[in-house]
Design a protein around this motif. Structure first.
Motif, PDB file in Angstrom:
ATOM      1  N   VAL A   1       4.087  10.992  -0.702  1.00 45.49           N
ATOM      2  CA  VAL A   1       3.738   9.803   0.065  1.00 45.49           C
ATOM      3  C   VAL A   1       3.816  10.074   1.563  1.00 45.49           C
ATOM      4  CG1 VAL A   1       4.388   7.411   0.565  1.00 45.49           C
ATOM      5  CG2 VAL A   1       4.530   8.292  -1.771  1.00 45.49           C
ATOM      6  N   LYS A   2       2.745   9.702   2.259  1.00 36.79           N
ATOM      7  CA  LYS A   2       2.711   9.832   3.712  1.00 36.79           C
ATOM      8  C   LYS A   2       3.120   8.540   4.404  1.00 36.79           C
ATOM      9  CE  LYS A   2      -1.292   9.642   5.648  1.00 36.79           C
ATOM     10  NZ  LYS A   2      -2.669   9.968   6.110  1.00 36.79           N
ATOM     11  N   ALA A   3       2.647   7.417   3.876  1.00 39.23           N
ATOM     12  CA  ALA A   3       2.940   6.128   4.493  1.00 39.23           C
ATOM     13  C   ALA A   3       2.948   5.048   3.429  1.00 39.23           C
ATOM     14  CB  ALA A   3       1.902   5.801   5.571  1.00 39.23           C
ATOM     15  N   THR A   4       3.789   4.025   3.646  1.00 39.68           N
ATOM     16  CA  THR A   4       3.870   2.915   2.700  1.00 39.68           C
ATOM     17  C   THR A   4       4.513   1.717   3.382  1.00 39.68           C
ATOM     18  OG1 THR A   4       4.719   2.202   0.546  1.00 39.68           O
ATOM     19  CG2 THR A   4       6.106   3.693   1.823  1.00 39.68           C
ATOM     20  N   ASN A   5       4.241   0.545   2.855  1.00 35.14           N
ATOM     21  CA  ASN A   5       4.942  -0.649   3.324  1.00 35.14           C
ATOM     22  C   ASN A   5       5.815  -1.221   2.219  1.00 35.14           C
ATOM     23  OD1 ASN A   5       3.010  -1.728   1.609  1.00 35.14           O
ATOM     24  ND2 ASN A   5       2.716  -3.569   2.851  1.00 35.14           N
TER      25      ASN A   5
ATOM     26  N   ARG B   1      11.137  -0.589  -1.411  1.00 34.61           N
ATOM     27  CA  ARG B   1      11.857   0.370  -2.254  1.00 34.61           C
ATOM     28  C   ARG B   1      10.855   1.316  -2.883  1.00 34.61           C
ATOM     29  NH1 ARG B   1      13.035  -1.183  -6.677  1.00 34.61           N
ATOM     30  NH2 ARG B   1      14.420   0.490  -7.270  1.00 34.61           N
ATOM     31  N   ALA B   2      10.541   2.380  -2.267  1.00 34.00           N
ATOM     32  CA  ALA B   2       9.577   3.273  -2.859  1.00 34.00           C
ATOM     33  C   ALA B   2      10.286   4.296  -3.692  1.00 34.00           C
ATOM     34  CB  ALA B   2       8.750   3.945  -1.789  1.00 34.00           C
ATOM     35  N   GLU B   3      10.072   4.187  -5.002  1.00 37.21           N
ATOM     36  CA  GLU B   3      10.550   5.238  -5.879  1.00 37.21           C
ATOM     37  C   GLU B   3       9.563   6.360  -5.699  1.00 37.21           C
ATOM     38  OE1 GLU B   3      11.513   1.570  -8.512  1.00 37.21           O
ATOM     39  OE2 GLU B   3       9.597   2.419  -8.317  1.00 37.21           O
ATOM     40  N   GLU B   4       8.771   6.141  -4.752  1.00 37.20           N
ATOM     41  CA  GLU B   4       7.572   6.814  -4.346  1.00 37.20           C
ATOM     42  C   GLU B   4       7.257   8.101  -5.083  1.00 37.20           C
ATOM     43  OE1 GLU B   4       8.256   4.444  -3.310  1.00 37.20           O
ATOM     44  OE2 GLU B   4       7.664   3.966  -1.538  1.00 37.20           O
ATOM     45  N   THR B   5       7.991   9.103  -4.867  1.00 37.17           N
ATOM     46  CA  THR B   5       7.615  10.325  -5.549  1.00 37.17           C
ATOM     47  C   THR B   5       8.755  10.763  -6.426  1.00 37.17           C
ATOM     48  OG1 THR B   5       8.389  11.702  -3.794  1.00 37.17           O
ATOM     49  CG2 THR B   5       6.108  11.085  -3.698  1.00 37.17           C
ATOM     50  N   GLU B   6       8.583  10.523  -7.688  1.00 36.57           N
ATOM     51  CA  GLU B   6       9.507  11.012  -8.700  1.00 36.57           C
ATOM     52  C   GLU B   6      10.934  10.520  -8.457  1.00 36.57           C
ATOM     53  OE1 GLU B   6       7.633  12.582 -10.850  1.00 36.57           O
ATOM     54  OE2 GLU B   6       6.060  12.379  -9.409  1.00 36.57           O
ATOM     55  N   GLY B   7      11.081   9.264  -8.002  1.00 40.76           N
ATOM     56  CA  GLY B   7      12.405   8.676  -7.894  1.00 40.76           C
ATOM     57  C   GLY B   7      13.209   9.107  -6.703  1.00 40.76           C
TER      58      GLY B   7
ATOM     59  N   TYR C   1       0.839  -1.203   0.000  1.00 38.10           N
ATOM     60  CA  TYR C   1       0.000   0.000   0.000  1.00 38.10           C
ATOM     61  C   TYR C   1       0.875   1.255   0.000  1.00 38.10           C
ATOM     62  CZ  TYR C   1       0.930   0.419   5.041  1.00 38.10           C
ATOM     63  OH  TYR C   1       1.536   0.547   6.265  1.00 38.10           O
ATOM     64  N   VAL C   2       0.304   2.292  -0.565  1.00 40.71           N
ATOM     65  CA  VAL C   2       0.915   3.624  -0.581  1.00 40.71           C
ATOM     66  C   VAL C   2      -0.173   4.601  -0.195  1.00 40.71           C
ATOM     67  CG1 VAL C   2       2.042   5.399  -1.959  1.00 40.71           C
ATOM     68  CG2 VAL C   2       2.526   2.984  -2.410  1.00 40.71           C
ATOM     69  N   SER C   3       0.111   5.488   0.743  1.00 40.05           N
ATOM     70  CA  SER C   3      -0.864   6.477   1.184  1.00 40.05           C
ATOM     71  C   SER C   3      -0.333   7.879   0.917  1.00 40.05           C
ATOM     72  CB  SER C   3      -1.167   6.305   2.679  1.00 40.05           C
ATOM     73  OG  SER C   3      -2.115   7.269   3.107  1.00 40.05           O
ATOM     74  N   PHE C   4      -1.136   8.699   0.249  1.00 38.39           N
ATOM     75  CA  PHE C   4      -0.730  10.064  -0.095  1.00 38.39           C
ATOM     76  C   PHE C   4      -0.884  10.993   1.098  1.00 38.39           C
ATOM     77  CE2 PHE C   4      -1.819   9.607  -4.904  1.00 38.39           C
ATOM     78  CZ  PHE C   4      -0.740   8.752  -5.044  1.00 38.39           C
ATOM     79  N   SER C   5      -0.138  12.089   1.050  1.00 40.10           N
ATOM     80  CA  SER C   5      -0.219  13.083   2.108  1.00 40.10           C
ATOM     81  C   SER C   5      -1.525  13.871   2.062  1.00 40.10           C
ATOM     82  CB  SER C   5       0.962  14.063   1.994  1.00 40.10           C
ATOM     83  OG  SER C   5       0.932  14.739   0.740  1.00 40.10           O
TER      84      SER C   5
ATOM     85  N   THR D   1      14.663   9.004  -2.826  1.00 33.81           N
ATOM     86  CA  THR D   1      14.962   7.933  -1.891  1.00 33.81           C
ATOM     87  C   THR D   1      14.062   8.051  -0.677  1.00 33.81           C
ATOM     88  OG1 THR D   1      17.261   7.980  -2.583  1.00 33.81           O
ATOM     89  CG2 THR D   1      16.764   6.856  -0.506  1.00 33.81           C
ATOM     90  N   PRO D   2      13.384   6.959  -0.275  1.00 37.44           N
ATOM     91  CA  PRO D   2      12.474   7.044   0.864  1.00 37.44           C
ATOM     92  C   PRO D   2      13.216   7.275   2.165  1.00 37.44           C
ATOM     93  CG  PRO D   2      12.735   4.775   0.152  1.00 37.44           C
ATOM     94  CD  PRO D   2      13.438   5.617  -0.866  1.00 37.44           C
ATOM     95  N   CYS D   3      12.547   7.954   3.090  1.00 41.39           N
ATOM     96  CA  CYS D   3      13.155   8.226   4.397  1.00 41.39           C
ATOM     97  C   CYS D   3      13.129   6.997   5.287  1.00 41.39           C
ATOM     98  CB  CYS D   3      12.400   9.362   5.085  1.00 41.39           C
ATOM     99  SG  CYS D   3      12.330  10.886   4.142  1.00 41.39           S
ATOM    100  N   SER D   4      12.128   6.157   5.088  1.00 40.19           N
ATOM    101  CA  SER D   4      12.005   4.979   5.936  1.00 40.19           C
ATOM    102  C   SER D   4      11.120   3.968   5.242  1.00 40.19           C
ATOM    103  CB  SER D   4      11.394   5.362   7.279  1.00 40.19           C
ATOM    104  OG  SER D   4      10.099   5.921   7.099  1.00 40.19           O
ATOM    105  N   THR D   5      11.034   2.784   5.814  1.00 43.63           N
ATOM    106  CA  THR D   5      10.188   1.742   5.296  1.00 43.63           C
ATOM    107  C   THR D   5       9.077   1.439   6.299  1.00 43.63           C
ATOM    108  OG1 THR D   5      12.034   0.780   4.111  1.00 43.63           O
ATOM    109  CG2 THR D   5      10.153  -0.645   4.488  1.00 43.63           C
ATOM    110  N   ASN D   6       7.853   1.356   5.769  1.00 42.98           N
ATOM    111  CA  ASN D   6       6.691   1.051   6.608  1.00 42.98           C
ATOM    112  C   ASN D   6       6.469   2.095   7.679  1.00 42.98           C
ATOM    113  OD1 ASN D   6       4.463  -0.458   7.044  1.00 42.98           O
ATOM    114  ND2 ASN D   6       5.473  -2.003   8.311  1.00 42.98           N
ATOM    115  N   LYS D   7       6.920   3.309   7.449  1.00 43.29           N
ATOM    116  CA  LYS D   7       6.700   4.413   8.375  1.00 43.29           C
ATOM    117  C   LYS D   7       6.235   5.625   7.599  1.00 43.29           C
ATOM    118  CE  LYS D   7      10.290   2.936  11.630  1.00 43.29           C
ATOM    119  NZ  LYS D   7      11.537   3.325  12.322  1.00 43.29           N
TER     120      LYS D   7
END
Length: 328
Positions: free
Chosen positions: A303-307, A310-316, A66-70, A318-324
């Protein structure tokens, strides 16, 4: 073959668990045939407990990502995020409100195995009101005369895409996205089948008349520049009409002498020309506004939260954390 289910969610707390149960059953049916599944849910800034439900589903099923937007960024951004996080050989895009029947996934898999890169579900308009059906048909007839791709009435986002189609769509980085048109633009072999329109099981659609109108304008403006060309042609026609009218006035003055100017004629002409000018300025403004958003280069979502590990989450980035929670 690994199949990714991509489902944007917005305030789907009441129906999300039932949706997941149904796609799980389909996954169990396809597993003996050599097909595995993963479930990619995108919470588009829901105001209810959708994120809580997604976290619970992820704890119960390791295949859930899952990916949750801000905040609410819109369905187009949610679709983009889902496609970015889908790692399957084929991706099924569908709504989580059960208006897209999960039972049709098996049929999509069968057609995909015949070599089609896009297997598209086209819903009938059973249950739709006469006015909405007629308006939709008129819109598609009109817009297909203008846009550079073919948009089919009843065809939405519910479809199965091959990996090369997904990669092609992800290569299109434009900010103002109209996925229905993008899927048609990338091409590749496609097939379509019809299904009966399902009734929404819970709540009301977030698509108001204003939202549908804006969506229709997006479809019209995203794949052509003909309105700008029409403004040029209309301006030329008005110039010719003004010249003919001037010639007629001069001729009438030479034959009959100068008459008292007509107040109504002047007011009507001024009002008409002003209205045309405002419409043309509006068309130019729409295109200029799209250029403005493209030039700023803002990310499509945050992205606010994800599990996802490797989240390329927003425009490539680097994510700050995993599952947080991610703060960007």
């Amino acid at each position: 073959m690994l199949i990714s289910i991509v489902a944007p969610c917005y305030n789907e707390e009441a129906v999300l668990a039932r949706f997941h149960d149904k796609v799980q059953k389909v996954a169990e049916e396809l597993l003996p045939l050599g097909h595995d599944m993963e479930f990619v849910y995108v919470d588009d800034g829901s105001r209810d407990r959708t994120l809580t439900v997604l976290r619970q589903l992820a704890e119960l099923d390791a295949r859930v990502r899952y990916v949750s937007f801000s905040r609410n960024f819109g369905k187009e951004a949610a679709l983009l995020a889902g496609l970015r996080h889908a790692s399957g050989d084929a991706v099924v895009v569908m709504d989580a409100d059960l208006q897209h029947p999960p039972e049709l996934i098996s049929r999509m898999v069968q057609l995909r195995e015949q070599g089609y890169d896009q297997v598209i579900a086209r819903r009938t308009r059973t249950g739709d009101g006469f006015l909405r059906t007629a308006t939709a048909r008129l819109y598609y007839r009109f817009v297909n005369r203008l846009v550079d791709v073919e948009l089919v009435d009843g065809v939405g986002d519910f479809r199965m895409l091959s990996r090369r189609v997904v990669d092609a769509v992800l290569d299109l980085t434009e900010y103002n996205r109209f996925s229905k048109g993008l899927f048609a633009w990338v091409g590749f072999p496609a097939t379509t089948f019809e299904y009966e329109n399902a009734v929404r099981e819970h709540g009301r659609s977030s698509w108001s008349f204003k939202s549908l109108l804006n969506y229709g304008l997006d479809g019209l403006l995203s794949f052509n520049n003909r309105p700008l060309r029409a403004a040029l042609y209309l301006g030329m026609c008005l110039l010719v009409c003004a010249g003919l009218y001037t010639a007629w006035i001069v001729g009438a003055a030479l034959v009959n002498g100068v008459e008292t100017p007509g107040y109504v004629t002047i007011i009507t002409a001024v009002t008409a020309f002003a209205g045309v000018q405002m419409i043309m300025l509006g068309v130019i403004g729409e295109y200029t506004g799209r250029i403005y958003y493209e030039v700023k280069g803002r990310p499509h979502f945050l992205v606010k939260a994800t599990n996802v590990e490797r989240a390329e989450e927003t425009e490539g980035r680097t994510p700050c954390s995993t599952n947080k929670d991610l703060i960007r």
